[in-house]
Design an enzyme around this catalytic site. Sequence first.
Site, short mmCIF file in Angstrom:
data_model
loop_
_atom_site.label_atom_id
_atom_site.label_comp_id
_atom_site.label_asym_id
_atom_site.label_seq_id
_atom_site.Cartn_x
_atom_site.Cartn_y
_atom_site.Cartn_z
N ARG A 1 0.85 -1.20 0.00
CA ARG A 1 0.00 0.00 0.00
C ARG A 1 0.87 1.24 0.00
O ARG A 1 1.56 1.53 0.98
CB ARG A 1 -0.93 0.00 1.21
N ASP B 1 -3.99 3.78 14.29
CA ASP B 1 -3.12 4.24 13.21
C ASP B 1 -3.57 5.63 12.82
O ASP B 1 -4.37 6.26 13.52
CB ASP B 1 -3.10 3.26 12.04
#
Length: 567
Positions: free
Chosen positions: A194, A487
């Site tokens: 990613r 996150d």
Amino acid sequence: MNTTATTFAEPRPTTAATPTVPGGAFPAYEPRIEVSAALGPRYDEILTPEALDFLAALHDRFAGIRHDRLAARLRNRVDAAQGRNPGFLAETAHIRADTSWRVAGAGPGLEDRRVEITGPTDRKMAINALNSGAKVWLADQEDATSPTWQNVIEGQLTLLDALSGQLHFTSTEGKEYAVTHDIAGPDTPTIVMRPRGWHLEEKHLRFRDRTGRTMNASGSLVDFGLYFFHNATRLIELGSGPYFYLPKLESHLEARLWNDIFVFAQAYIGIDRGTIRATVLIETIQAALEMEEILYELREHCAGLNAGRWDYIFSIIKAFRSRGRRFVLPDRKHITMTVPFMRAYTELLVSTCHRRGAYAIGGMSAFIPNRRDPEVTARALEQVAADKRREAADGFDGTWVAHPDLIPTARAEFDAAFRSGPQGATEQLHRTRDEVQVTAAQLLDIGWAGGQVTEAGVADNIGIALRYIESWLRGIGAVAIDNLMEDAATAEISRSQVWQWVNENTVTAEGRRIDAEWAHSVLAQVTAGLDRFDGDRFDDAIEVFTSVALEPEFPAFLTVGAYARYF
């Protein structure tokens, strides 16, 4: 030895045959990529002249379009703030009505995606992921990685070493870590990388365009370009391919940009068009309304869509933060996947994917086990099992976990669901969910979220955001806080809720009006209770949080300004 370099990539002819690409065959070009940052050991293996040539070629052809797409995002945000609700596009209705087209589907090694483990690309975490027994490792250079220069380049070195079978790590305590399976073996997860989102820059690489202007490189193009250039051929040799998760898209035109990049990149190194596979994270309300068009634009490279739940909630808050009290969400813990607007989002995703032959991948539950606390672990396993049981019952083909100990629990729920389908099935594409009919109004009906805003919820959000930002500033992008995995996306929810509650004069369940003065007092109380330590970044974190949550202006992403100032 560390040095500081200022290097310009000289244009070199490609060894691939001259292809047909967006804009025609490769023209002569003059742009350069400047590297102006400390070079650590082996950085030259990633920042080769040939790789920098490739980055220059990507920026030469696509940097301008990227800026256009970002400008379109800004216009859409202004429209939403002024009262215009986004909806399904009238101009692309013919794409949605055409039942004949399908996406490319799973590439080699992506046929079984029951459980995917997510995590950053530092060496220890990478080894743990590759040894985990998951079917896929999402090698995350985005929300789970703090974008320090060291993390960006050494993450690329981690991936390079993993694919060459040379990945190992020794901790400061002397503990040895190594990948226990053959990188191409059936027990090793397929790697899906990613890159950073379109909004993020890489300021340690400077692009000089045809006019002589210099600008920061695109984080997306840097992450994609370096990984693809160094590893695409090796990945094909190993029996998989260059596979990517695409984050934070806000339109099908952004998907078209990625598809054009894929076509160009494959031609540049001389591999077959359609070799790349992309899974798109549907993590913005704008993308949710263009799921089918996103699949269509990427159809020759698309493997599926993912329900990126945390960024999706953040995007809802961001889009409608100034639209009145009916758009105010309750405490973060009350925004579950079973509230109506989130159910509409996930059901639309599964039905859209399966109608077009794409895999639907579920999101990540924030609960994580604690090996030192059996009670916490039991509660986490119970919560994760319920979450994955719901996803499997809804027709998802796989899901995410953030910890290796959660893999057996998640896999058991999908195994049970798959047993009710065709024999030996590794997906649920046969479940087209034709009964699902989701309207734009259902996606936007967030007033039914239920729950309340509480004083404890305000303090929790401030504390979580501060602790996460502090870790992020020290280079740690995925952080366990109070037995939840946090996150950048969950930090964005926390700070954006505080901003919205203050600016909408929200009243808590206890009767307290949340204004800026009281929010600052809560911040002071939370700050006084922080566990400080030598070398911490809490002072900087407090400044970042104040600027993104307690000022009148609302920055679109907390990471953009913090990156520019502190990295």
